[in-house]
Motif scaffolding. Structure first.
Motif, PDB file in Angstrom:
ATOM      1  N   VAL A 162      23.716 -12.353   0.920  1.00 43.20           N
ATOM      2  CA  VAL A 162      25.081 -12.144   1.396  1.00 43.20           C
ATOM      3  C   VAL A 162      26.047 -12.496   0.272  1.00 43.20           C
ATOM      4  N   PRO A 163      26.887 -11.571  -0.155  1.00 40.94           N
ATOM      5  CA  PRO A 163      27.813 -11.854  -1.267  1.00 40.94           C
ATOM      6  C   PRO A 163      28.806 -12.939  -0.887  1.00 40.94           C
ATOM      7  N   GLY A 164      29.156 -13.758  -1.864  1.00 36.18           N
ATOM      8  CA  GLY A 164      30.068 -14.862  -1.626  1.00 36.18           C
ATOM      9  C   GLY A 164      29.389 -16.142  -1.229  1.00 36.18           C
ATOM     10  N   LEU A 165      28.104 -16.060  -0.847  1.00 34.36           N
ATOM     11  CA  LEU A 165      27.349 -17.261  -0.466  1.00 34.36           C
ATOM     12  C   LEU A 165      26.228 -17.561  -1.451  1.00 34.36           C
ATOM     13  N   GLU A 166      26.173 -16.809  -2.561  1.00 34.32           N
ATOM     14  CA  GLU A 166      25.151 -17.091  -3.559  1.00 34.32           C
ATOM     15  C   GLU A 166      25.340 -18.494  -4.130  1.00 34.32           C
ATOM     16  N   GLY A 167      24.255 -19.218  -4.211  1.00 39.09           N
ATOM     17  CA  GLY A 167      24.296 -20.551  -4.790  1.00 39.09           C
ATOM     18  C   GLY A 167      24.818 -21.629  -3.882  1.00 39.09           C
ATOM     19  N   LYS A 168      25.123 -21.319  -2.632  1.00 39.75           N
ATOM     20  CA  LYS A 168      25.661 -22.321  -1.706  1.00 39.75           C
ATOM     21  C   LYS A 168      24.531 -22.922  -0.865  1.00 39.75           C
ATOM     22  N   LEU A 169      24.437 -24.228  -0.902  1.00 45.23           N
ATOM     23  CA  LEU A 169      23.489 -24.949  -0.058  1.00 45.23           C
ATOM     24  C   LEU A 169      24.076 -25.034   1.341  1.00 45.23           C
ATOM     25  N   LEU A 170      23.318 -24.610   2.351  1.00 50.91           N
ATOM     26  CA  LEU A 170      23.848 -24.461   3.699  1.00 50.91           C
ATOM     27  C   LEU A 170      23.307 -25.530   4.646  1.00 50.91           C
ATOM     28  N   ARG A 171      24.079 -25.784   5.692  1.00 54.71           N
ATOM     29  CA  ARG A 171      23.627 -26.628   6.797  1.00 54.71           C
ATOM     30  C   ARG A 171      23.146 -25.788   7.980  1.00 54.71           C
ATOM     31  N   GLY A 172      23.610 -24.561   8.060  1.00 55.79           N
ATOM     32  CA  GLY A 172      23.191 -23.699   9.149  1.00 55.79           C
ATOM     33  C   GLY A 172      23.784 -22.319   9.026  1.00 55.79           C
ATOM     34  N   ALA A 173      23.177 -21.362   9.739  1.00 54.31           N
ATOM     35  CA  ALA A 173      23.668 -19.989   9.798  1.00 54.31           C
ATOM     36  C   ALA A 173      23.262 -19.406  11.138  1.00 54.31           C
ATOM     37  N   ALA A 174      24.092 -18.517  11.689  1.00 53.13           N
ATOM     38  CA  ALA A 174      23.817 -17.920  12.995  1.00 53.13           C
ATOM     39  C   ALA A 174      24.373 -16.509  13.011  1.00 53.13           C
ATOM     40  N   PHE A 175      23.698 -15.636  13.802  1.00 53.33           N
ATOM     41  CA  PHE A 175      24.050 -14.225  13.842  1.00 53.33           C
ATOM     42  C   PHE A 175      24.177 -13.759  15.288  1.00 53.33           C
ATOM     43  N   ALA A 176      25.316 -13.161  15.626  1.00 54.94           N
ATOM     44  CA  ALA A 176      25.480 -12.443  16.880  1.00 54.94           C
ATOM     45  C   ALA A 176      25.271 -10.958  16.582  1.00 54.94           C
ATOM     46  N   LYS A 177      25.663 -10.090  17.486  1.00 53.34           N
ATOM     47  CA  LYS A 177      25.431  -8.664  17.268  1.00 53.34           C
ATOM     48  C   LYS A 177      26.380  -8.086  16.227  1.00 53.34           C
ATOM     49  N   THR A 178      27.674  -8.477  16.283  1.00 55.90           N
ATOM     50  CA  THR A 178      28.665  -7.874  15.389  1.00 55.90           C
ATOM     51  C   THR A 178      29.315  -8.861  14.442  1.00 55.90           C
ATOM     52  N   HIS A 179      28.973 -10.138  14.530  1.00 61.63           N
ATOM     53  CA  HIS A 179      29.575 -11.122  13.637  1.00 61.63           C
ATOM     54  C   HIS A 179      28.565 -12.206  13.312  1.00 61.63           C
ATOM     55  N   ALA A 180      28.813 -12.923  12.215  1.00 61.98           N
ATOM     56  CA  ALA A 180      27.904 -13.975  11.747  1.00 61.98           C
ATOM     57  C   ALA A 180      28.725 -15.124  11.181  1.00 61.98           C
ATOM     58  N   ALA A 181      28.083 -16.288  11.056  1.00 63.62           N
ATOM     59  CA  ALA A 181      28.759 -17.481  10.541  1.00 63.62           C
ATOM     60  C   ALA A 181      27.751 -18.347   9.807  1.00 63.62           C
ATOM     61  N   ALA A 182      28.250 -19.077   8.799  1.00 67.37           N
ATOM     62  CA  ALA A 182      27.426 -20.006   8.036  1.00 67.37           C
ATOM     63  C   ALA A 182      28.272 -21.206   7.652  1.00 67.37           C
ATOM     64  N   VAL A 183      27.628 -22.370   7.563  1.00 70.76           N
ATOM     65  CA  VAL A 183      28.297 -23.611   7.189  1.00 70.76           C
ATOM     66  C   VAL A 183      27.589 -24.168   5.961  1.00 70.76           C
ATOM     67  N   ASP A 184      28.358 -24.480   4.911  1.00 74.40           N
ATOM     68  CA  ASP A 184      27.737 -25.021   3.708  1.00 74.40           C
ATOM     69  C   ASP A 184      27.670 -26.541   3.774  1.00 74.40           C
ATOM     70  N   VAL A 185      27.104 -27.152   2.739  1.00 72.87           N
ATOM     71  CA  VAL A 185      26.852 -28.583   2.730  1.00 72.87           C
ATOM     72  C   VAL A 185      28.138 -29.400   2.720  1.00 72.87           C
ATOM     73  N   ASP A 186      29.247 -28.785   2.326  1.00 65.28           N
ATOM     74  CA  ASP A 186      30.533 -29.481   2.308  1.00 65.28           C
ATOM     75  C   ASP A 186      31.321 -29.311   3.602  1.00 65.28           C
ATOM     76  N   GLY A 187      30.738 -28.654   4.604  1.00 60.83           N
ATOM     77  CA  GLY A 187      31.410 -28.496   5.884  1.00 60.83           C
ATOM     78  C   GLY A 187      32.365 -27.322   5.950  1.00 60.83           C
ATOM     79  N   ASN A 188      32.246 -26.367   5.035  1.00 61.37           N
ATOM     80  CA  ASN A 188      33.098 -25.179   5.055  1.00 61.37           C
ATOM     81  C   ASN A 188      32.452 -24.094   5.910  1.00 61.37           C
ATOM     82  N   LEU A 189      33.251 -23.467   6.771  1.00 54.84           N
ATOM     83  CA  LEU A 189      32.764 -22.415   7.664  1.00 54.84           C
ATOM     84  C   LEU A 189      33.112 -21.054   7.082  1.00 54.84           C
ATOM     85  N   TYR A 190      32.114 -20.170   7.002  1.00 56.03           N
ATOM     86  CA  TYR A 190      32.307 -18.801   6.523  1.00 56.03           C
ATOM     87  C   TYR A 190      31.960 -17.837   7.654  1.00 56.03           C
TER      88      TYR A 190
END
Length: 585
Positions: A162-190
């Motif tokens: 996924v572009p923009g998330l290269e090199g980011k250490l994550l705490r979690g990621a989740a996918f719905a049908k039309t949208h997705a979200a990820a949280v990095d180690v610093d607590g930022n939500l994408y």
């Protein structure tokens, strides 16, 4: 000579007679001759042995058999055969490719060069590569821009970071049908996806929350569910369409959490969530008017208020709660399983389907999991539970040694893993490939059962990804100096179920009714055109990794290079996608 003359006279006489006879007589005479000739032909055919005409049903069966066999051969070996066919060279045209097409081709080349392992080695390369390349890697459908939001609507069976998330250490990621979200180690939500942007325009994942202290993330149909360090559960809109009701920024607990009681896990279904606390309580919440339409909250006939976390009243202590599409499963501390909600396909293990058991409105024990319907923890108990859109999964320990993986519910896409495509399965079926498996520990020489380390079955997905708990040669090293050492092998990963978008095996489109080993996330360019079987996918075990190794790999973790992280690779499923990321634990 005489015979020839006589035959000519007979023909002439016949012509004269036909000319003078009435038409009706001619017709009757012709019909009689036709019948006589037909009888002679039939007798000759019987003597020769001509086969009788083929029936319509035989023709249809032959057509279906040939068509099905051709489709199977195409789906299994089509891509491999196509590589060896003498395709004609593409004719050059004067038209220049568009800027978007040029950029997409260039980005794909950069992606392959950056992410492909250096060789085809399965164990050492995959594990070391995963430890040093944080980011989010997704395979499956890009219809809603979940795999590559820069090119939404294009690509089936696509494999990309996924572009923009290269090199980011994550705490979690989740996918719905039309949208997705990820949280990095610093607590930022994408957030990203066409549902999030309310359009099909190319976009990058957007940082919607910064330094928020988020520790876990889940997605429902319309919302992103967030859990932070202070045990606050909040909702962020995931779909930008106009919703009938607006959710509060933070959900209220009813009753409030006890002294030093913390939320340890959160799970989301289609329109409801469940949160498990350190005190053994489970809170559920409806995310709108339909959030309890099948009594999936476990409160029976009691009226519930949307967007309020209400505790399930029970004298049992629960260690886990997971949400399916419209049903909920709860695991007790002694290994029993309870459930409530939709049971249209037998996902609550009630046995044979009846109209009375279509919805389980009260929290009910799943007695069909146990012999004679009686739960006895000394004989068998559940260790782990998971829920798909219309199915349920249970890892069960029997007699203290053998481990079985059971499944119930809808298996029309093979998501039950039993080898059959079952529409309704109300009694647990044993997944043979992951049940009763054992291995010899090379260090102790003792035989140990091989269980399941994690089960990912999303409330909106019809496929499953499992990380096995097989033995590895990785030992925790707090100095973070073991990352580049070899040989290293990790945990086996298996997938099965729906594969219409290549979310299980990218190069194939048919369903998988049994656990299957997928290929590595990325193969080197030299290995893509070879005929040998590619190495199977393995997950990187838990290990201490220095942020400096991220920087050496060309990534940017956003943290100090001297900091060390305890990481482990995690796999999650979503609607028509499967994702892998390096998680900070």
């Amino acid at each position: 000579m005489l015979r020839t003359v006589l035959n000519q006279r007979k023909v002439a006489a016949a012509v004269v007679a036909r000319a003078w006879l009435p038409s009706s007589a001619v017709s009757q005479r012709g019909f009689a001759d036709h019948q006589t000739n037909r009888q002679k032909d039939t007798e000759e055919e019987d003597e020769v042995g001509v086969d009788p005409p083929v029936s319509l049903y035989a023709r249809i069966a032959t057509t279906v058999l040939i068509g099905g066999g051709s489709y199977y051969l195409y789906s299994e070996y089509g891509s491999a055969i196509a590589r060896h066919l003498p395709w004609p060279a593409k004719q050059s045209t004067d038209t220049q490719p568009s800027a978007a097409a040029t950029e997409a081709k260039s980005r794909k080349s950069r992606l392959q060069a950056k992410l492909a392992p250096k060789s085809e080695l399965s164990y050492q390369e995959q594990v070391n590569w995963a430890w040093t390349h944080p980011g989010l890697y997704v395979v499956g459908s890009n219809e809603y821009g979940l795999v590559d939001p820069m090119h939404p609507g294009h690509g089936v069976g696509l494999r990309a970071a996924v572009p923009g998330l290269e090199g980011k250490l994550l705490r979690g990621a989740a996918f719905a049908k039309t949208h997705a979200a990820a949280v990095d180690v610093d607590g930022n939500l994408y957030q990203w996806g066409t549902g999030f942007t309310a359009g099909s325009a190319p976009h990058m994942p957007q940082c919607t929350l910064s330094n928020s202290g988020i520790t876990a993330v889940a997605t429902s149909r319309d919302y992103v569910v967030l859990l932070d360090r202070k045990s606050h559960i909040s909702l962020v809109r995931g779909d930008n369409s106009q919703l009938a009701e607006q959710a509060p920024p933070t959900l209220a607990f009813e009753p409030r959490l006890g002294w030093r009681e913390n939320v340890v896990a959160v799970s989301a279904g289609e329109d409801h969530i469940a949160a498990t606390t350190s005190s053994g309580h489970v809170y559920t919440c409806a995310l709108g008017p339909s959030g309890n339409d099948r009594s999936q909250l476990g409160h029976g006939s009691t009226a519930v208020e949307p967007f309020v976390l209400r505790r399930i009243e029970s004298d049992r202590s629960f260690t886990s709660a997971v949400c399916g599409g419209r049903h909920t499963l709860l695991l007790t501390a002694d290994g029993d399983v309870w459930g409530c909600g939709a049971n249209d396909f037998g996902q609550l293990a009630t046995g044979s389907y009846t109209e009375a058991t279509r919805t389980i409105s009260e929290l009910t024990p799943l007695r069909a999991l146990w012999g004679q319907g009686i739960f006895q923890s000394a004989k068998a108990s559940a260790l782990r539970i998971a829920a798909g859109a219309k199915s349920s999964y249970f890892q069960v320990s029997r007699s203290g040694s053998d481990l079985d993986l059971l499944a119930v519910g809808c298996g029309i896409d093979g998501q039950l893993g039993s080898g059959a495509f079952t529409h309704i399965q109300g009694r647990p079926t044993r997944i043979a490939a992951l049940s009763g498996v054992s291995e010899v520990d090379t260090e102790t020489g003792l035989r140990r059962p091989v269980g399941v380390r994690s089960i990912s079955a999303n409330g909106s997905s019809d496929h499953v990804a499992i990380v096995c708990d097989n033995h590895t040669n990785v030992k925790l090293d707090k100095s973070a100096q073991s990352v580049t050492k070899s040989p290293i092998f990790g945990y086996d990963v298996v997938v099965w179920g729906s594969n219409s978008s290549g979310q299980c095996i990218p190069d194939r489109k048919h369903r998988f009714a049994e656990p299957t080993h997928p290929p590595p996330l990325y193969l080197s360019k030299s290995s893509e055109g070879q005929d040998q079987q590619p190495p199977r996918l393995q997950a990187a075990p838990r290990q201490w990794v220095s942020a400096a190794s991220f920087q050496r790999s060309g990534s940017n973790s956003g943290s100090s290079s001297s900091k060390k992280y305890l990481v482990e690779q995690e796999f999650v499923t979503g609607s028509d996608v499967t994702a892998a990321f390096l998680k900070s634990v």
